[in-house]
Design a protein around this motif. Structure first.
Motif, PDB file in Angstrom:
ATOM      1  N   ASN A 196      42.630  10.791  41.151  1.00 25.00           N
ATOM      2  CA  ASN A 196      43.983  11.119  41.599  1.00 25.00           C
ATOM      3  C   ASN A 196      44.989  11.153  40.467  1.00 25.00           C
ATOM      4  O   ASN A 196      46.033  11.796  40.573  1.00 25.00           O
ATOM      5  CB  ASN A 196      44.476  10.090  42.625  1.00 25.00           C
ATOM      6  N   CYS A 234      47.137  13.348  44.959  1.00 22.00           N
ATOM      7  CA  CYS A 234      46.971  14.287  43.852  1.00 22.00           C
ATOM      8  C   CYS A 234      48.218  15.143  43.652  1.00 22.00           C
ATOM      9  O   CYS A 234      48.576  15.498  42.524  1.00 22.00           O
ATOM     10  CB  CYS A 234      45.749  15.178  44.087  1.00 22.00           C
ATOM     11  N   THR A 235      48.878  15.474  44.756  1.00 20.11           N
ATOM     12  CA  THR A 235      50.110  16.262  44.652  1.00 20.11           C
ATOM     13  C   THR A 235      51.208  15.468  43.952  1.00 20.11           C
ATOM     14  O   THR A 235      51.969  16.017  43.141  1.00 20.11           O
ATOM     15  CB  THR A 235      50.581  16.694  46.056  1.00 20.11           C
ATOM     16  N   THR A 249      43.904  14.195  48.446  1.00 16.84           N
ATOM     17  CA  THR A 249      44.253  15.378  47.667  1.00 16.84           C
ATOM     18  C   THR A 249      45.654  15.898  47.968  1.00 16.84           C
ATOM     19  O   THR A 249      46.418  16.203  47.047  1.00 16.84           O
ATOM     20  CB  THR A 249      43.221  16.498  47.918  1.00 16.84           C
ATOM     21  N   LEU A 250      45.997  16.012  49.248  1.00 19.87           N
ATOM     22  CA  LEU A 250      47.276  16.617  49.603  1.00 19.87           C
ATOM     23  C   LEU A 250      48.456  15.681  49.365  1.00 19.87           C
ATOM     24  O   LEU A 250      49.593  16.133  49.236  1.00 19.87           O
ATOM     25  CB  LEU A 250      47.257  17.071  51.056  1.00 19.87           C
ATOM     26  N   ILE A 267      52.868  26.820  39.927  1.00 18.21           N
ATOM     27  CA  ILE A 267      51.509  26.566  40.409  1.00 18.21           C
ATOM     28  C   ILE A 267      50.882  27.835  40.965  1.00 18.21           C
ATOM     29  O   ILE A 267      49.732  28.175  40.654  1.00 18.21           O
ATOM     30  CB  ILE A 267      51.523  25.446  41.473  1.00 18.21           C
ATOM     31  N   TRP A 324      44.299  21.999  46.320  1.00 18.98           N
ATOM     32  CA  TRP A 324      44.855  22.007  47.682  1.00 18.98           C
ATOM     33  C   TRP A 324      43.977  22.815  48.631  1.00 18.98           C
ATOM     34  O   TRP A 324      43.610  22.358  49.707  1.00 18.98           O
ATOM     35  CB  TRP A 324      46.254  22.610  47.679  1.00 18.98           C
ATOM     36  N   ALA A 346      50.460  15.662  40.259  1.00 18.67           N
ATOM     37  CA  ALA A 346      50.708  16.987  39.705  1.00 18.67           C
ATOM     38  C   ALA A 346      52.188  17.254  39.529  1.00 18.67           C
ATOM     39  O   ALA A 346      52.631  17.732  38.469  1.00 18.67           O
ATOM     40  CB  ALA A 346      50.079  18.047  40.621  1.00 18.67           C
ATOM     41  N   PHE A 347      52.988  16.939  40.545  1.00 22.07           N
ATOM     42  CA  PHE A 347      54.420  17.209  40.444  1.00 22.07           C
ATOM     43  C   PHE A 347      55.084  16.301  39.408  1.00 22.07           C
ATOM     44  O   PHE A 347      56.007  16.718  38.715  1.00 22.07           O
ATOM     45  CB  PHE A 347      55.086  17.062  41.813  1.00 22.07           C
ATOM     46  N   PHE A 371      56.555  24.801  42.282  1.00 19.63           N
ATOM     47  CA  PHE A 371      55.738  25.533  43.242  1.00 19.63           C
ATOM     48  C   PHE A 371      55.429  26.939  42.727  1.00 19.63           C
ATOM     49  O   PHE A 371      54.293  27.411  42.790  1.00 19.63           O
ATOM     50  CB  PHE A 371      56.454  25.627  44.596  1.00 19.63           C
ATOM     51  N   VAL A 405      46.010  23.091  40.428  1.00 19.70           N
ATOM     52  CA  VAL A 405      46.509  22.282  41.547  1.00 19.70           C
ATOM     53  C   VAL A 405      46.368  23.044  42.858  1.00 19.70           C
ATOM     54  O   VAL A 405      45.983  22.480  43.890  1.00 19.70           O
ATOM     55  CB  VAL A 405      47.974  21.876  41.311  1.00 19.70           C
TER      56      VAL A 405
END
Length: 485
Positions: free
Chosen positions: A79, A315-316, A311-312, A247, A99, A319-320, A244, A95
């Motif tokens: 993660n 991990c998000t 993941t949603l 990505i 998703w 990433a952000f 967004f 990313v």
């Protein structure tokens, strides 16, 4: 040179793995009637299931505790560091593919976890099972179960475990250097020794202690990590829409230079996504089998929820945090941790130490989850107490050595063993999936009748190798189901 040779072989291996994973997951998704989407509310409802009493007189592992055991392995460096690696090697577009694959492979997670519940076996503390068990009991292929068990033991207790301890040592080293305390092999060895001692205290207490430790730690550090991510987003709210856009642009090669670059983005996203959520890999079903539930589908739904949470959500957040702090696609490889540096850049130097604590707890719970996965498969192959004790010693040795290893080589080996493990599991799950679909139909039928679903093995005629699920007659008379049918 060894790292480069293995990495090149991984390139070919992972195109095969990705192809098989996508085709199988689409089959599971369609065959289950989009269960991973339409049954989302039911996933939360079944988390509250109460466990039965195990043969040793104590409570068996609950549905929530089994969820936490799998989360202990899932919610790990995949993660944080795994997402960092995906972005460093594949760019922000990786990313998006993480998703997308999380949504698709939710079907694989549902099927494999439901099968693990169906073909589980009894133990003194409740139940155990997993792919090795449904390969033997469902397919009648013990050799395939042994092969899977061997590959899993190489993957989780050995290689993945080294990834976790290596990540802890790296995070502590980053904090130590910032504080002016230095770093080096001596510090890594000290971190490894402390980690070994803490791990031994838990794993020698059995599966219940692992479950209780995971249940105590995971909600706390997950909430703290999500809070940090939300703070970073709030501080940079004007840039969130741009992230967004970034990505999606990189996901479809709009800013990439040809098909080769786009292929790298896709492979890195899917590869790191599998390392993070483990769907289709065959590891989470081992935790799923330990749960005491009234119907196999219940734990299938719970484990699918774990994929989404991993993941949603987590991990998000990583990433952000990275993309907002770097204000663009970050340049860099495997050296250092982008997530740690990003949080420090956003919140100040003190935040580096907070991230070190979070990574330490995250990776530690993953070490515990990795241990349980290996122990369950050791038990599949032998009942010898000496072998199990020897496994504990080897596991602790791998934990210590991982803190001293090369991060490049460890991650490359993890990719290889993970790919092989996924292939063996998916080859077995595909022909058994029809049984999972029939289990789901039975579950939905009972829910429509207004009942809390209870499974008995004669509700699906022709089942073989089912040990722990009673027949209708046994359920009426109270006779135990313990003899394989």
């Amino acid at each position: 040179m060894l790292t480069e040779v293995i990495a090149e072989a991984n390139g070919y291996l992972w195109w095969v793995v990705i192809g098989v994973l996508i085709v199988a997951s689409l089959y599971f998704t369609v065959g289950s009637g989009l269960a991973q989407f339409r049954m989302l509310p039911e996933m939360f409802r079944v988390l509250r299931s109460k466990p039965e009493t195990a043969p040793d007189g104590k409570k068996a592992v609950s549905s929530l505790q089994a969820f936490m055991i799998s989360a202990a392995a899932r919610v790990g460096t995949g993660n944080i560091v795994g997402v960092s690696v995906a972005i460093a090697l594949g760019g922000p577009g990786a990313v998006f593919w993480m998703w997308l694959m999380a949504l698709v492979v939710g079907g694989a997670s549902f099927v494999e976890a439901s099968l693990a519940q169906l073909y589980k076996t009894r133990s003194s503390t409740g139940y155990r099972g997993g792919p090795a068990y449904y390969m033997e009991r469902g397919l009648g292929q013990r050799w395939l179960g042994v092969l899977f068990a061997v590959v899993l033991i190489l993957t989780f207790p050995m290689v993945f475990n080294a990834v976790q301890s290596n990540t802890i040592a790296g995070a502590v080293s980053n904090s130590s250097e910032t504080l002016g305390l230095g770093s080096g092999m001596g510090l890594s060895a000290g971190v490894g020794a402390v980690l070994v001692a803490a791990t031994a205290l838990v794993i020698f207490g059995g599966v219940r202690r692992i479950a209780r430790t995971a249940e105590a730690l995971i909600p706390s550090f997950a909430a703290l990590y999500v809070l940090i991510g939300l703070v970073v987003m709030a501080m940079n709210y004007e840039a969130v829409p741009g992230v967004f856009v970034m990505i999606f642009e990189h996901a479809f090669g709009i800013r990439e230079f040809g098909a080769a670059a786009l292929g790298t983005v896709i492979v890195q996203g899917i590869r790191r996504g599998m390392f993070s959520n483990e769907a289709g890999l065959g590891s989470a079903p081992i935790a799923a089998a330990s749960a005491s539930v009234t119907h196999p589908v219940k734990q299938g739904l719970v484990q699918t929820l774990g994929v989404y949470f991993d993941t949603l959500v987590l991990c998000t957040v990583t990433a952000f945090t990275i993309l907002l702090a770097s204000e663009g696609p970050p340049d860099g490889g495997l050296e250092g941790d982008l997530a740690q540096q990003a949080v420090m850049a956003a919140l100040g130097p003190w935040a580096l130490h907070l991230m070190t604590l979070i990574i330490l707890l995250v990776a530690f719970t993953s070490v515990l989850g990795n241990y349980y996965y290996g122990e369950s498969n050791i038990a599949y192959m032998t009942d010898s107490r000496r072998v199990r004790f020897g496994y504990k010693i080897v596991f602790l040795a791998a934990t210590f050595l991982g803190a001293l290893g090369s991060v490049d080589l460890i991650w490359t080996l993890a990719d290889t063993t993970m790919g092989l493990m996924a292939l063996v599991n998916l080859v077995a799950v595909a022909p058994l999936a029809v049984i999972a679909f029939r289990l789901l139909k039975d579950y939905n039928r009972q829910r429509k009748e207004g009942r809390d679903p209870v499974f008995t093995r004669d509700r699906i005629p022709g089942l073989r190798g089912v040990e722990c699920w009673e027949s209708e007659e046994e359920a009426r008379t109270g006779a135990p189901a313990g003899v394989p049918s």
